[in-house]
Design an enzyme around this catalytic site. Structure first.
Site, short mmCIF file in Angstrom:
data_model
loop_
_atom_site.label_atom_id
_atom_site.label_comp_id
_atom_site.label_asym_id
_atom_site.label_seq_id
_atom_site.Cartn_x
_atom_site.Cartn_y
_atom_site.Cartn_z
N THR A 148 11.28 -0.16 -6.56
CA THR A 148 10.63 -1.47 -6.38
C THR A 148 9.51 -1.41 -5.34
O THR A 148 8.86 -2.42 -5.09
CB THR A 148 11.66 -2.53 -5.94
N LEU A 185 5.87 0.15 -3.54
CA LEU A 185 4.49 0.17 -4.02
C LEU A 185 4.17 1.41 -4.83
O LEU A 185 3.31 1.36 -5.73
CB LEU A 185 3.54 0.04 -2.84
N VAL A 186 4.80 2.52 -4.52
CA VAL A 186 4.61 3.72 -5.35
C VAL A 186 5.58 3.69 -6.52
O VAL A 186 5.23 4.06 -7.65
CB VAL A 186 4.76 5.00 -4.50
N CYS A 201 -1.65 10.58 0.64
CA CYS A 201 -2.76 10.04 -0.16
C CYS A 201 -4.12 10.30 0.50
O CYS A 201 -5.09 10.70 -0.16
CB CYS A 201 -2.58 8.54 -0.40
N SER A 246 -1.90 -0.80 0.87
CA SER A 246 -0.73 -0.34 0.12
C SER A 246 -0.29 1.05 0.58
O SER A 246 0.85 1.44 0.37
CB SER A 246 -1.00 -0.35 -1.39
N GLY A 247 -1.19 1.78 1.22
CA GLY A 247 -0.82 3.09 1.73
C GLY A 247 0.25 3.05 2.80
O GLY A 247 0.92 4.05 3.07
N HIS A 279 -8.29 4.33 -1.17
CA HIS A 279 -8.73 4.89 0.11
C HIS A 279 -10.17 5.39 -0.07
O HIS A 279 -10.46 6.22 -0.94
CB HIS A 279 -7.83 6.05 0.52
N ASN A 338 -4.82 5.35 -3.97
CA ASN A 338 -3.81 5.99 -3.14
C ASN A 338 -2.40 5.97 -3.73
O ASN A 338 -1.65 6.93 -3.56
CB ASN A 338 -3.80 5.35 -1.75
N THR A 339 -2.03 4.90 -4.45
CA THR A 339 -0.67 4.89 -5.00
C THR A 339 -0.59 5.52 -6.39
O THR A 339 0.49 5.75 -6.90
CB THR A 339 -0.09 3.45 -5.04
#
Lengths: 357, 357, 357, 357
Positions: free
Chosen positions: A13, A15-16, A150, A180-181, A245, A332-333
């Protein structure tokens, strides 16, 4: 014909995790079969997930129940994707690998174990052979393979073809990274509204450390200068962007170096994923734009196919005879985490480390 | 005793105009006497101004009527501050100077006229003497003096003491600039929410051009290398901050250079404004912070006294023996525009170019 | 079998234009054949468009050249979609309609012409018959049909089934609207960072005016109270969101009214598009969420299928016996503009106003 | 002559703590003498505080050491200001009051104790007498007085004069609240960039509960309708603003009510703080603006003198004969917290509850 591989996604669940779910929902032979979470066990995935990405929770997955991170319940799982947070990831991944699971980790905890690959499939695919040593030394049936930070990927992917081909002398990076990173809840809103947040010495240093290792594993065509003589530095920040990024790189060389040749090297750069036509490999890992004020985070982060798997490089410039400037943008994700993990899994299937039967 | 000088502020309702009004409201001898605007002529200043800064419209000024930009109405004005936009500024400023007004301009139009100073009072105060040539050549009683682009000031103020004292070889700048630098309406919201906006080749180039000129006017203690051999480059961006330009600088040197000495040079840097104790001179034009993740735009842009008049430098680092990294933060509409203009006026008063009687 | 209809999109590079392009690229029988722009004529669409939406410029469209807004070049065009800005739209649309084109407009200029439909296909499809009057009165072969203001649609779609079925007495709306609703460049960044921007009396009034007209065209099951006795009011704002208008509605009734029945009415609400299974009709125009802190702009604006075509309603509450509260979220450039336009075109095809042959 | 009172500020490095420090630094007779913190004990205040407000850490305070929250070390403290977070505040405040300290709390933990005032000094100053009961019942020398939730104050201050004077029937509030209201780290950045965050049923309910209590303590000039018959409701949200809660209020009445009279009532509203000329009392607790798109959060949150102590009301409108609309803007950490606390302390000094000697 290839059988379908069943994947468990730890932290599904997060972000990645959601990018794993999104990308695997359409994967030709890897199926998101086991969604592990914490705090939401027993609830339907679609109800509790913060779907902070494009599209919506894939049909057939929304109703899956979130399950505990328990290897005993994962008998029929073939691959474990682990985007667990630093600290939490280490022991869990080790436990899984000991029990025979193939673990692809986006977490930092095992990245610098000497027998653990830290892989960008286009850049250092041969490091897969570390798995053999890992198993021998640790007497494991499973294994752990990691993907880099990332931020380090956003720099390393364009730097790889440069370091392969040119007498690179130094790299000075300045980053503007997305929220989100840092995961969720991650960065406090009061740190980022009307602000740029420097990430500090620790983050700068780990970025440099990872880029250094990746470049040390690049298959170079020249041997000069040795990596130890190359200066790498990074000044890292977060700004109020959700994904993507953005990194500015000034690259110096030991001899006169033509920006057009540097561009060609990046543009033409492909690796095993492209040669093997892996399902998640973009046609080009690096897309070059000649537009003046591009790439831009909002408009270019989903570049490539699958979306978000290509790094966009632009603003290439000959600063002086021995200095070149470019900027890069990485999702990044996706490329920097879940997509990189899936591409790694696909490579390991081809190389026989993951059983495809 | 000094008489009070009456100032006209052109574009008084703009983002730089309001900083002039704010700072002059408390000035010991310059009074904001004539507020010129466009589109709002005849209306009370306090009613129509967008006061996008700290505090509120000063008492006694809120009720002043906005007046036309017409020299015929400005008989008793002693100084004209002109933060007019590019293109609009040029002819207006020329007209005023011809008529005998002393014009301090923050606009680019006359910055590269060969007889017009582009002044940072701590850095190149001696360029005031260009005024003599300007008057001679143009047969003007008045004059035009400009201040540099805010972005160029954010770099040049910390670079000046470095270039004065060390064999600086190159500077590679990456900027994250605030929205107010582009005026109002300026940057479209859809260009900046969830995005970083590259400013492109043109903006990069003008930043470099202005930094180059300023450095060429620094009083160096060494002569090597000549400026022509120094590489300067900039990669410029806007991000969603309201005020404050944040800039990352990688500086290379021709010989081994100790970051502590570079720090000392910046920390100890003062100029004529400090020696003359000009009312708007901060005690130190450069404040150094040793905190890891500082300066930050939100927390440090108002540094110094008067607030916003000191540039904050931090994250100083010895990258390798010949490379130093630092970041700087400048309040773009204060030190980088209105405050710089007022400090310039104060210097010109001391130097006798503006009559104090 | 149905022939393909060729559509011209005026303002095809604008924020609504791109949604037309995106949605029509996959349309079963309408093809984006003519992309009209201004300032970018002759350039490839993919190069100059700001693609501020999901996905990327559809293949086969990226290379299309942007063309002038000139009816003489549009011989084979069957439908003209016009999301031109206020003021510009009016005369252009009239010219096209006179020449026989079928114009679907998202612009306000003709919305209140007495013979021009202002259509939400689920709500007032019968107003299509105004076309007959329009042609008769104006002696046109073509016609103009408009869609309402995005903000008015976000309120009207959920209010329609309420007004149809219950003795609604008043509606008090408070909106938080996205930036894309104002076009590009639209809202200045300095108006929206660290701010909420009230849209003022004019915008409030036009929202109320349009909701009033739409409700006047709803097919009610009850006749009490007459619309003139219903109080409608709106307080409108923009906040720093890219897409998605979020609206809070307090609805009062003349008699005790059960929120569960109101919910049922909204949930069950369908119209001709659903009955006719039009290709762009979502299964439900209104999706209800029971989650406490939903809908949220970021997570719910793309609801429905096609994405963004359903309005999400949530936070339904019985405030007192005669007052109900709900919030709605509409994707302003999809359902509130381009998607609404396409759905209208599909309805007019079914009704025979657009020739399908 | 009045002696100086020494104040302890609990949570002095928090978002409300810094406003206490800022306001008390210039206070005529209350001195910020003891800065209590957690996690930063022993460090200089100026070094560790996130100064997320105007100006900079006051001289003479920057060097003060942060101290533990320990009553044994506070022998000479006269007043304790407690903006501690929910849950943490309750037992600490009780301990202090038992030991004889005068505690002014911005925290919710004791707000609904039946013998604890929840005070807005202009609105319900007479509730100070609850202190007598509190001491009697609990046998305390000290006491606890609270201030209401910032959101409730933003509504209650303008509603008080309305409820005092008119037959108010219902209030429907929609809020757009700032991030600082949730403390630090508080709201996650990923919840607020490109989003509006509904605060949910719990927050809605506590807002209504507190407004209800405050209105129940207003000194009304009419008795009809009784408060129990008045409908109050709130729909609460956060948006990406740093300070300032913006609230839209629709107010209905039992009889025809003229908006101009409502305006007069608000404009003329003053209370004991104004009559007693308390040092932190603004001349007017409610400032009315007639400008169309005002108040705006960025431009108006620091209204009044002391800055941030006046609530700005605007967009007053006669919706129908019995409905009035207005919006209010309150500086949540100033009037809604620290400033309200200081004003309360000043009132209690005047009333003799805090010993001024």
């Amino acid at each position: 014909m290839r059988r379908t591989l069943k994947a468990a996604i730890l932290g599904a669940t997060g972000l990645v995790g959601i990018e794993y779910v999104r990308m695997l929902a359409d994967h030709p032979y890897i199926r998101p079969a086991y969604l592990a979470g914490k705090g939401s066990v027993g609830k339907p995935y679609g109800e509790i997930v913060r779907w902070q990405t494009i599209g919506s929770v894939p049909k057939g997955i929304a109703d899956q129940e979130v399950k505990p991170t328990d290897p005993k319940l994962m008998d029929d799982v073939d691959i474990v994707f682990s985007p667990l947070p630093q600290g939490a990831a280490g022991p869990v991944e080790e436990q899984f690998a000991k029990l025979g699971f193939y673990v692809i980790s986006n977490s930092p905890d095992h990245r610098f174990d000497m027998d653990v690959p830290m892989m960008i499939p286009e850049v250092n695919p041969h490091t897969a052979s570390l798995i053999d040593e890992q198993r021998r030394r640790r007497d494991w049936k499973g294994f752990i393979v990691t993907t880099p930070l990332c931020t380090a990927q956003g720099a390393s992917i364009p730097l790889a073809p440069i370091f392969m081909n040119f007498k690179m002398n130094g790299v000075m990076l300045t980053t503007m990274q997305s929220l989100s990173g840092a995961g969720y809840p991650g960065i406090a809103s009061l740190d980022i509204v009307d602000n740029a947040l420097p990430l500090g010495d620790g983050y700068d240093a780990k970025t440099v450390k990872e880029v250094t290792r990746i470049l040390s594993e690049v298959r170079r065509r020249i041997q000069d200068p040795p990596l130890e003589e190359v200066t790498l530095d990074a000044t890292t920040h977060r700004i109020a962007t959700i994904h993507g990024h953005y990194e500015v790189a000034y690259v110096t060389f030991k001899e006169d170096t033509d920006v057009h040749k540097v561009k060609e090297a990046m543009e033409g750069f492909i690796g095993e994923p492209q040669e093997l036509k892996l399902p998640s490999a973009p046609e080009r890992p690096i897309l070059i734009t000649d537009q003046d004020a591009r790439p831009q985070v909002f408009f270019d982060r989903w570049a490539g196919n699958p979306p978000g798997m290509s790094v966009v490089v632009g603003r290439l410039k000959q600063v002086n005879r021995r200095t070149v400037r470019f900027v890069s943008l990485i999702h990044n994700t996706v490329r920097g985490a879940a997509g990189g993990g899936i591409l790694t899994a696909e490579l390991l299937v081809e190389k026989g480390y993951i059983d495809k039967r």
